[in-house]
Design a protein around this motif. Structure first.
Motif, PDB file in Angstrom:
ATOM      1  N   LEU A 173       0.869  -1.350  -0.150  1.00  0.00           N
ATOM      2  CA  LEU A 173       0.118   0.128  -0.185  1.00  0.00           C
ATOM      3  C   LEU A 173       1.020   1.497  -0.297  1.00  0.00           C
ATOM      4  CD1 LEU A 173      -2.560  -1.140   2.600  1.00  0.00           C
ATOM      5  CD2 LEU A 173      -2.788  -0.970  -0.347  1.00  0.00           C
ATOM      6  N   LEU A 174       0.288   2.059  -0.903  1.00  0.00           N
ATOM      7  CA  LEU A 174       0.994   3.397  -0.759  1.00  0.00           C
ATOM      8  C   LEU A 174       2.878   3.544  -1.133  1.00  0.00           C
ATOM      9  CD1 LEU A 174      -0.061   5.823   2.792  1.00  0.00           C
ATOM     10  CD2 LEU A 174      -0.435   5.126   0.398  1.00  0.00           C
ATOM     11  N   GLY A 175       2.528   2.115  -2.340  1.00  0.00           N
ATOM     12  CA  GLY A 175       3.889   1.993  -2.853  1.00  0.00           C
ATOM     13  C   GLY A 175       4.804   1.083  -1.499  1.00  0.00           C
ATOM     14  N   LYS A 176       4.769   0.934  -0.784  1.00  0.00           N
ATOM     15  CA  LYS A 176       5.641   0.104   0.358  1.00  0.00           C
ATOM     16  C   LYS A 176       4.133  -1.255   1.665  1.00  0.00           C
ATOM     17  CE  LYS A 176       7.332   4.067   2.455  1.00  0.00           C
ATOM     18  NZ  LYS A 176       8.005   5.241   3.386  1.00  0.00           N
ATOM     19  N   ARG A 177       5.681  -1.796   1.744  1.00  0.00           N
ATOM     20  CA  ARG A 177       5.192  -3.199   2.305  1.00  0.00           C
ATOM     21  C   ARG A 177       3.520  -3.193   3.620  1.00  0.00           C
ATOM     22  NH1 ARG A 177       6.790  -6.896   6.735  1.00  0.00           N
ATOM     23  NH2 ARG A 177       6.599  -8.867   6.401  1.00  0.00           N
ATOM     24  N   ALA A 178       2.834  -3.419   3.628  1.00  0.00           N
ATOM     25  CA  ALA A 178       2.396  -3.623   5.071  1.00  0.00           C
ATOM     26  C   ALA A 178       1.411  -4.504   5.219  1.00  0.00           C
ATOM     27  CB  ALA A 178       0.556  -2.215   3.961  1.00  0.00           C
ATOM     28  N   ILE A 179       1.289  -5.123   6.365  1.00  0.00           N
ATOM     29  CA  ILE A 179       0.530  -6.186   7.552  1.00  0.00           C
ATOM     30  C   ILE A 179      -0.674  -5.588   7.236  1.00  0.00           C
ATOM     31  CG2 ILE A 179       0.576  -7.355   8.617  1.00  0.00           C
ATOM     32  CD1 ILE A 179       3.526  -7.582   9.030  1.00  0.00           C
ATOM     33  N   CYS A 180      -2.035  -6.388   6.732  1.00  0.00           N
ATOM     34  CA  CYS A 180      -3.654  -6.360   7.237  1.00  0.00           C
ATOM     35  C   CYS A 180      -3.686  -8.075   7.980  1.00  0.00           C
ATOM     36  CB  CYS A 180      -4.577  -6.712   6.327  1.00  0.00           C
ATOM     37  SG  CYS A 180      -3.839  -5.437   5.214  1.00  0.00           S
ATOM     38  N   MET A 181      -4.687  -7.442   8.720  1.00  0.00           N
ATOM     39  CA  MET A 181      -4.938  -8.966   9.930  1.00  0.00           C
ATOM     40  C   MET A 181      -6.443  -8.402  10.313  1.00  0.00           C
ATOM     41  SD  MET A 181      -1.444  -8.065  13.081  1.00  0.00           S
ATOM     42  CE  MET A 181      -3.019  -6.988  13.321  1.00  0.00           C
ATOM     43  N   VAL A 182      -6.790  -9.659  10.878  1.00  0.00           N
ATOM     44  CA  VAL A 182      -8.498  -9.049  11.159  1.00  0.00           C
ATOM     45  C   VAL A 182      -8.191 -10.921  12.455  1.00  0.00           C
ATOM     46  CG1 VAL A 182      -8.279 -11.339   9.392  1.00  0.00           C
ATOM     47  CG2 VAL A 182     -10.593 -10.136  10.365  1.00  0.00           C
ATOM     48  N   GLY A 183      -9.412 -10.255  12.801  1.00  0.00           N
ATOM     49  CA  GLY A 183      -9.900 -10.795  13.985  1.00  0.00           C
ATOM     50  C   GLY A 183      -9.159 -10.744  15.520  1.00  0.00           C
ATOM     51  N   SER A 184     -10.008 -11.249  16.638  1.00  0.00           N
ATOM     52  CA  SER A 184     -10.019 -11.388  18.260  1.00  0.00           C
ATOM     53  C   SER A 184      -8.276 -11.538  18.594  1.00  0.00           C
ATOM     54  CB  SER A 184     -10.766 -11.716  19.283  1.00  0.00           C
ATOM     55  OG  SER A 184     -10.246 -12.967  18.961  1.00  0.00           O
ATOM     56  N   GLU A 185      -7.488 -12.758  18.038  1.00  0.00           N
ATOM     57  CA  GLU A 185      -6.473 -12.426  18.420  1.00  0.00           C
ATOM     58  C   GLU A 185      -5.411 -11.671  17.733  1.00  0.00           C
ATOM     59  OE1 GLU A 185      -4.353 -15.675  17.639  1.00  0.00           O
ATOM     60  OE2 GLU A 185      -6.553 -16.979  18.432  1.00  0.00           O
ATOM     61  N   ALA A 186      -5.770 -11.074  16.293  1.00  0.00           N
ATOM     62  CA  ALA A 186      -5.090  -9.761  15.482  1.00  0.00           C
ATOM     63  C   ALA A 186      -5.046  -8.896  16.480  1.00  0.00           C
ATOM     64  CB  ALA A 186      -5.742 -10.147  14.428  1.00  0.00           C
TER      65      ALA A 186
END
Length: 418
Positions: free
Chosen positions: A41-54
């Motif tokens: 995203l925006l030309g850079k590495r990004a991490i996406c997460m979902v869920g209660s542990e995240a």
């Protein structure tokens, strides 16, 4: 042993995020079969997460920071520069204490009284009109409420302008082109107005009640014993105003739920404790804010995945509220699920997760629930209306998502209690 984090191929997916909206993270979660994945995203590495542990990981202040995390377009329209949402550590806790200082029982009871009075006044006006667009009318209603609550009631001539300036902040962050730049322009306009009020207060030209939000924020001192910069104080005053107006989105979805699930109305009339369950399910079921952003504070490993310092990380709010690992039949509207709900501060996160008082969970969440309950009471018990044929569809690729017609009501009348 470190594992390779699932990764979306491609050079950049920023436009996909804007186009897919609330479904961006969930779509990739399902495709990659993982609650955490890497994208660009925006030309850079990004991490996406979902869920209660995240979510629990995301709100660990030893691992993530908010400073310099939110994209500039969000800061320039929604949050404002140097707002509480962009701070960390002691500075964040100090500023959060300022916001929480006006969340006392006395302040909230005053807000409830103002809100109920304004619903009465607005209902008087709606009765005189052939039809109303509920979303637009409730935005103005809540704008009047917000300004009166902070101690600076609006002149009627200023209501539409101030409503537009506040609403554009949460309606424009994801917009592209002129609509986004209009959001920035209108934010600048209201910031200047609030800055002037604060400056006049400090110079003794205006006197607000000592317990009012404007007086408290104008005279608040930071960790160094210094008054906040006028610009920052104004941003935090707006952080009181804007979210109250944004509750119009939830009240619009409250009305939509009554139309989509008409069997709910009788339950609301019969069972007094059903109201809060209904409101909570509206907040879970319908889209509000899609995700929140942070940056990795320092290198660490979680569940075998490497998180590198400085990496932008997004936590999916909407996806977590629809996560089948947390919720039975998440795509069903079922207020009863909250009758004996025993979730954590990380599993139900429509307005952020974590600790309410000191963490990054929305300071106004309690206010949101109380004002939604007032709106629900009027829509169910105190108003009669006709609902003409209209387009009630809403799109998950729009941020914020609002029913297309903004819910038109005709022939609004008071319920006859005689």
């Amino acid at each position: 042993m470190d594992n390779q984090m699932p990764r979306e191929e491609g050079l950049d997916h920023s436009l996909s995020l804007l186009k897919e909206g609330y479904r961006f993270i969930v779509n990739r979660k399902e495709h990659l079969n993982s609650d955490v994945f890497e994208t660009r995203l925006l030309g850079k590495r990004a991490i996406c997460m979902v869920g209660s542990e995240a979510a629990e990981l995301f709100y660990d202040e030893d691992k993530f920071q908010r400073s310099d995390a939110a994209p500039n377009r969000i800061v320039q329209t929604l949050f404002g520069k140097n707002s509480v949402q962009t701070l960390d550590g002691d500075e964040h806790r100090s500023r959060k204490e300022l916001l929480m200082s006006v969340m006392t029982t006395e302040h909230i009871n005053k807000l409830i009284d103002i809100t109920e009075m304004q619903w009465e006044k607005s209902l008087d006006e709606w009765i005189k009109m052939d039809q109303i667009a509920l979303y637009e009318e409730v935005k103005e209603l809540l704008c009047k409420v917000a300004f009166k609550w902070i101690g600076a009631p609006l002149h009627e001539d200023d209501v539409k302008t101030m409503t537009k300036e506040l609403a554009t902040m949460f309606e424009s962050p994801a917009a592209i082109g002129p609509a986004h730049w209009m959001g920035r322009t209108l934010r600048n306009a209201i910031e200047k107005n609030i800055q002037q009020l604060i400056q006049d207060t400090r110079e003794g030209k205006i006197s607000f009640p000592r317990e009012s939000v404007l007086h408290k924020f104008s005279n608040y001192k930071d960790l160094n014993g210094e008054l906040l910069d006028v610009e920052i104080a104004a941003v935090e005053v707006i952080n009181m105003l804007r979210p109250i107006v944004a509750i119009a989105i939830y009240i619009n979805f409250t009305m939509l739920a009554l139309l989509q699930f008409p069997e709910q109305k009788q339950k609301l009339k019969m069972y007094g404790d059903y109201t809060k369950m209904f409101v909570q399910e509206v907040r879970r079921f319908y889209p509000f804010f899609p995700f929140v952003a942070a940056k990795v504070k320092r290198d660490f490993t979680w569940n075998g995945y490497q998180f590198k310092e400085g990496t932008l990380t997004l936590l999916d709010l909407y996806g977590t509220n629809h996560d089948p690992k947390i919720w039975d039949t998440p795509e069903e509207f079922s207020p009863e699920r909250f009758a004996h709900w025993e979730g954590t501060p990380f599993s139900f996160i429509p307005q952020g997760g974590g600790d309410y008082y000191l963490g990054h969970r929305c300071a106004g969440e309690g206010i949101t629930i109380k004002l939604m309950k007032i709106g629900l009471d009027y829509l169910v018990n105190k108003m009669e209306y006709e609902v003409p044929e209209q387009d009630l569809h809403f799109e998950l690729d729009d941020i914020p998502s609002i029913p297309k017609s903004k819910i038109v009501l005709k022939n609004v009348q008071r319920v006859n209690t005689q």
